[in-house]
Write a protein that holds these residues in place. Structure first.
Motif, PDB file in Angstrom:
ATOM      1  N   ILE A  21      47.792  47.843  38.768  1.00  0.00           N
ATOM      2  CA  ILE A  21      47.630  49.215  37.805  1.00  0.00           C
ATOM      3  C   ILE A  21      48.059  48.985  36.352  1.00  0.00           C
ATOM      4  N   LYS A  22      49.405  48.409  36.325  1.00  0.00           N
ATOM      5  CA  LYS A  22      49.442  48.406  35.007  1.00  0.00           C
ATOM      6  C   LYS A  22      48.983  47.653  33.750  1.00  0.00           C
ATOM      7  N   ALA A  23      48.309  46.519  34.566  1.00  0.00           N
ATOM      8  CA  ALA A  23      47.122  45.976  33.525  1.00  0.00           C
ATOM      9  C   ALA A  23      46.066  46.671  33.547  1.00  0.00           C
ATOM     10  N   GLY A  24      45.683  47.183  34.460  1.00  0.00           N
ATOM     11  CA  GLY A  24      44.473  48.265  34.400  1.00  0.00           C
ATOM     12  C   GLY A  24      44.636  49.115  33.346  1.00  0.00           C
ATOM     13  N   ILE A  25      45.713  49.683  33.409  1.00  0.00           N
ATOM     14  CA  ILE A  25      45.985  50.945  32.347  1.00  0.00           C
ATOM     15  C   ILE A  25      45.921  50.540  30.848  1.00  0.00           C
ATOM     16  N   GLU A  26      46.478  49.240  30.660  1.00  0.00           N
ATOM     17  CA  GLU A  26      46.201  48.862  29.227  1.00  0.00           C
ATOM     18  C   GLU A  26      44.690  48.514  28.838  1.00  0.00           C
ATOM     19  N   ILE A  27      44.054  47.921  30.148  1.00  0.00           N
ATOM     20  CA  ILE A  27      42.784  47.304  29.584  1.00  0.00           C
ATOM     21  C   ILE A  27      41.612  48.705  29.527  1.00  0.00           C
ATOM     22  N   PHE A  28      41.861  49.413  30.643  1.00  0.00           N
ATOM     23  CA  PHE A  28      40.840  50.622  30.758  1.00  0.00           C
ATOM     24  C   PHE A  28      40.846  51.339  29.329  1.00  0.00           C
ATOM     25  N   ALA A  29      42.403  51.514  29.007  1.00  0.00           N
ATOM     26  CA  ALA A  29      42.720  52.549  28.010  1.00  0.00           C
ATOM     27  C   ALA A  29      42.205  51.832  26.484  1.00  0.00           C
ATOM     28  N   ARG A  30      41.968  50.599  26.548  1.00  0.00           N
ATOM     29  CA  ARG A  30      41.270  49.895  25.183  1.00  0.00           C
ATOM     30  C   ARG A  30      40.009  49.488  25.261  1.00  0.00           C
ATOM     31  N   LYS A  31      39.334  49.485  26.589  1.00  0.00           N
ATOM     32  CA  LYS A  31      37.870  49.361  26.463  1.00  0.00           C
ATOM     33  C   LYS A  31      37.256  50.295  27.171  1.00  0.00           C
ATOM     34  N   GLY A  32      37.731  51.277  27.919  1.00  0.00           N
ATOM     35  CA  GLY A  32      37.162  52.295  28.675  1.00  0.00           C
ATOM     36  C   GLY A  32      36.568  51.819  30.016  1.00  0.00           C
ATOM     37  N   PHE A  33      35.945  52.556  30.738  1.00  0.00           N
ATOM     38  CA  PHE A  33      35.658  52.053  32.107  1.00  0.00           C
ATOM     39  C   PHE A  33      34.551  50.912  32.213  1.00  0.00           C
ATOM     40  N   ASP A  34      33.358  51.064  31.227  1.00  0.00           N
ATOM     41  CA  ASP A  34      32.386  50.175  31.217  1.00  0.00           C
ATOM     42  C   ASP A  34      32.631  49.020  30.781  1.00  0.00           C
ATOM     43  N   GLY A  35      33.421  49.230  29.674  1.00  0.00           N
ATOM     44  CA  GLY A  35      33.759  47.888  29.118  1.00  0.00           C
ATOM     45  C   GLY A  35      34.915  46.928  29.503  1.00  0.00           C
ATOM     46  N   THR A  36      35.579  47.263  30.596  1.00  0.00           N
ATOM     47  CA  THR A  36      36.604  46.541  31.377  1.00  0.00           C
ATOM     48  C   THR A  36      36.193  45.695  32.243  1.00  0.00           C
ATOM     49  N   ILE A  38      36.989  43.017  35.317  1.00  0.00           N
ATOM     50  CA  ILE A  38      38.046  42.699  36.371  1.00  0.00           C
ATOM     51  C   ILE A  38      38.791  41.611  35.898  1.00  0.00           C
ATOM     52  N   ALA A  39      37.875  40.602  35.822  1.00  0.00           N
ATOM     53  CA  ALA A  39      38.578  39.353  35.491  1.00  0.00           C
ATOM     54  C   ALA A  39      39.825  39.275  34.309  1.00  0.00           C
ATOM     55  N   GLU A  40      39.720  40.426  33.246  1.00  0.00           N
ATOM     56  CA  GLU A  40      40.558  40.469  32.298  1.00  0.00           C
ATOM     57  C   GLU A  40      41.944  41.012  32.919  1.00  0.00           C
ATOM     58  N   ILE A  41      41.494  42.082  33.767  1.00  0.00           N
ATOM     59  CA  ILE A  41      42.832  42.700  34.592  1.00  0.00           C
ATOM     60  C   ILE A  41      43.323  41.804  35.484  1.00  0.00           C
ATOM     61  N   ALA A  42      42.711  40.816  36.096  1.00  0.00           N
ATOM     62  CA  ALA A  42      43.258  39.672  36.891  1.00  0.00           C
ATOM     63  C   ALA A  42      44.275  38.798  35.904  1.00  0.00           C
ATOM     64  N   ASP A  43      43.713  38.519  34.745  1.00  0.00           N
ATOM     65  CA  ASP A  43      44.415  37.702  34.042  1.00  0.00           C
ATOM     66  C   ASP A  43      45.648  38.216  33.776  1.00  0.00           C
ATOM     67  N   ALA A  44      45.713  39.731  33.197  1.00  0.00           N
ATOM     68  CA  ALA A  44      46.701  40.173  32.597  1.00  0.00           C
ATOM     69  C   ALA A  44      47.881  40.590  33.462  1.00  0.00           C
ATOM     70  N   SER A  45      47.289  40.634  34.841  1.00  0.00           N
ATOM     71  CA  SER A  45      48.351  41.047  35.853  1.00  0.00           C
ATOM     72  C   SER A  45      48.860  39.603  36.537  1.00  0.00           C
ATOM     73  N   GLY A  46      48.271  38.423  36.067  1.00  0.00           N
ATOM     74  CA  GLY A  46      48.587  37.042  36.622  1.00  0.00           C
ATOM     75  C   GLY A  46      48.113  36.968  37.976  1.00  0.00           C
ATOM     76  N   LEU A  47      47.179  37.696  38.369  1.00  0.00           N
ATOM     77  CA  LEU A  47      46.552  37.354  39.870  1.00  0.00           C
ATOM     78  C   LEU A  47      45.312  36.699  39.749  1.00  0.00           C
ATOM     79  N   PRO A  48      44.873  35.865  40.509  1.00  0.00           N
ATOM     80  CA  PRO A  48      43.487  35.365  40.587  1.00  0.00           C
ATOM     81  C   PRO A  48      42.516  36.555  40.806  1.00  0.00           C
ATOM     82  N   LYS A  49      41.642  36.270  40.265  1.00  0.00           N
ATOM     83  CA  LYS A  49      40.454  37.588  40.642  1.00  0.00           C
ATOM     84  C   LYS A  49      40.329  38.242  41.960  1.00  0.00           C
ATOM     85  N   ALA A  50      40.388  37.241  42.928  1.00  0.00           N
ATOM     86  CA  ALA A  50      39.906  37.334  44.367  1.00  0.00           C
ATOM     87  C   ALA A  50      40.965  37.920  44.871  1.00  0.00           C
TER      88      ALA A  50
END
Lengths: 210, 210
Positions: A21-36, A38-50
């Motif tokens: 959620i923390k990573a998501g907040i940052e990225i959704f804020a910067r890119k909007g829903f459609d622009g975000t 998931i792989a980016e959220i995964a990277d930012a939160s240090g977790l694999p996408k799966a």
DNA sequence: ACAAAAGCTGACCAAAGTGTCAACTTACTG
DNA sequence: CAGTAAGTTGACACTTTGGTCAGCTTTTGT
């Protein structure tokens, strides 16, 4: 084993959900829903996408979880407009609290703005109704103050919109605000100066001149 | 064949570029840069995707063309703050013009907001400098008015940010503003009421009491 | 009338995207 | 400590995306 009750599995889940959620907040804020992505959220939160998909079954689910999380923290900053206060004090506190909240929750504030600009697609009816109710209550208080002669007859709804706008602007449009102030970045003291200017100007604008 | 001089090829190009930009404004405003798909712009403008690429070589080129187009129309609404006016009149005109512009250019206004929230990635240095220069000029005028005792000593930069915020809000966050006003949609008269409330409140807040 | 320039577009790619899954490891419970 | 539930993940399937291109049609100047 007594207070092992702190549900250890819950802990892992809790921690990872928080990271996502923390990573998501940052990225959704910067890119909007459609622009975000998931792989980016995964990277930012240090977790694999799966692993992200282990906790959330879709992008939309992450997004709405974040919106809910955000609205939960909203109400707190808005509690100052109550009939047992004097208008001057109430508005001063409101303006400071709101600016304070936005400054300390930049990403959330921007994410919310982004969601609204993009048409409030994921803001639930219930949540909108809740916000409307709060506004109605505040409007009633202001109308009381006006009736009691403690305030000039200003349209309360437009007044609140003006306050909302002025207090959100610095966080949402930081690059613009910084440019306007001739600074590279906004600091705490800029938010303080903002609070002072907004409060003093608006108060002179709505209080009866003595 | 005489007045066939109206550069017929230019006409086709002109028309299609206009269609693409018009569609692009709407979609970029709603989805942001990363969220916008070129195919969607193509559909909305009634052209095949490959035809869009005949006129623009990339998504970024469309986007920056739109930003440029938008900034060109900006300056006009901001010309009222000049030293040879009285503050009250100047601010009233400024507020009305700004609200009017945003109401009539909803998508542009939102697109610009979207661009800023997303970090002003494509706003050229030159354009930001231009906006800063305008602000500086306005600030100087206000400082003159303050020195002449025509205005209270209000921080001009925060004052302009407040005005900017209040006048943009209705267009950018229309769903919120409408909720706040208990309406389904905003109409011209709501913008009028906004202009009145903003102008009267701010003016009482910055003019010396007589 | 006709060649050259401008405009048009279906079909195609490589890259990037979302979401799935089976197999593996780790953590907890009785 | 064995068994089960929770957590982890590389690899994969399928779709969408930005962008290209060769060859077509239309427009234009002469």
């Amino acid at each position: 084993m007594a207070q092992q009750r702190n549900t250890p599995e819950e802990r892992i889940r809790e921690r990872n959900v928080r990271l996502i959620i923390k990573a998501g907040i940052e990225i959704f804020a910067r890119k909007g829903f459609d622009g975000t992505r998931i792989a980016e959220i995964a990277d930012a939160s240090g977790l694999p996408k799966a692993n992200v998909y282990y906790y959330f079954s879709s992008k939309e689910e992450i997004y709405t979880a974040i919106i809910a999380h955000l609205l939960a923290g909203w109400d707190d900053a808005l509690k100052y407009i109550s009939a047992d206060r004097e208008p001057a004090e109430a508005f001063r506190l409101y303006i400071r609290a709101k600016l304070d909240y936005t400054r300390k929750n930049l990403a959330e504030t921007r994410l919310f703005a982004s969601e609204i600009i993009q048409g409030a697609r994921f803001l639930k009816k219930k949540d909108r109704q809740h916000m409307r109710d709060i506004t109605d209550r505040h409007v009633a208080v202001v109308e009381g103050w006006i009736a009691a002669g403690k305030m000039l007859p200003v349209d309360p709804r437009h007044l609140f919109i003006m306050l909302w706008a002025a207090t959100q602007f610095y966080a949402e449009f930081e690059p613009l605000a910084a440019d306007g102030l001739k600074k590279a970045r906004l600091r705490t003291e800029d938010y303080d100066a903002a609070a002072t200017t907004i409060a003093e100007t608006i108060l002179r604008g709505i209080l009866p001149s003595r």
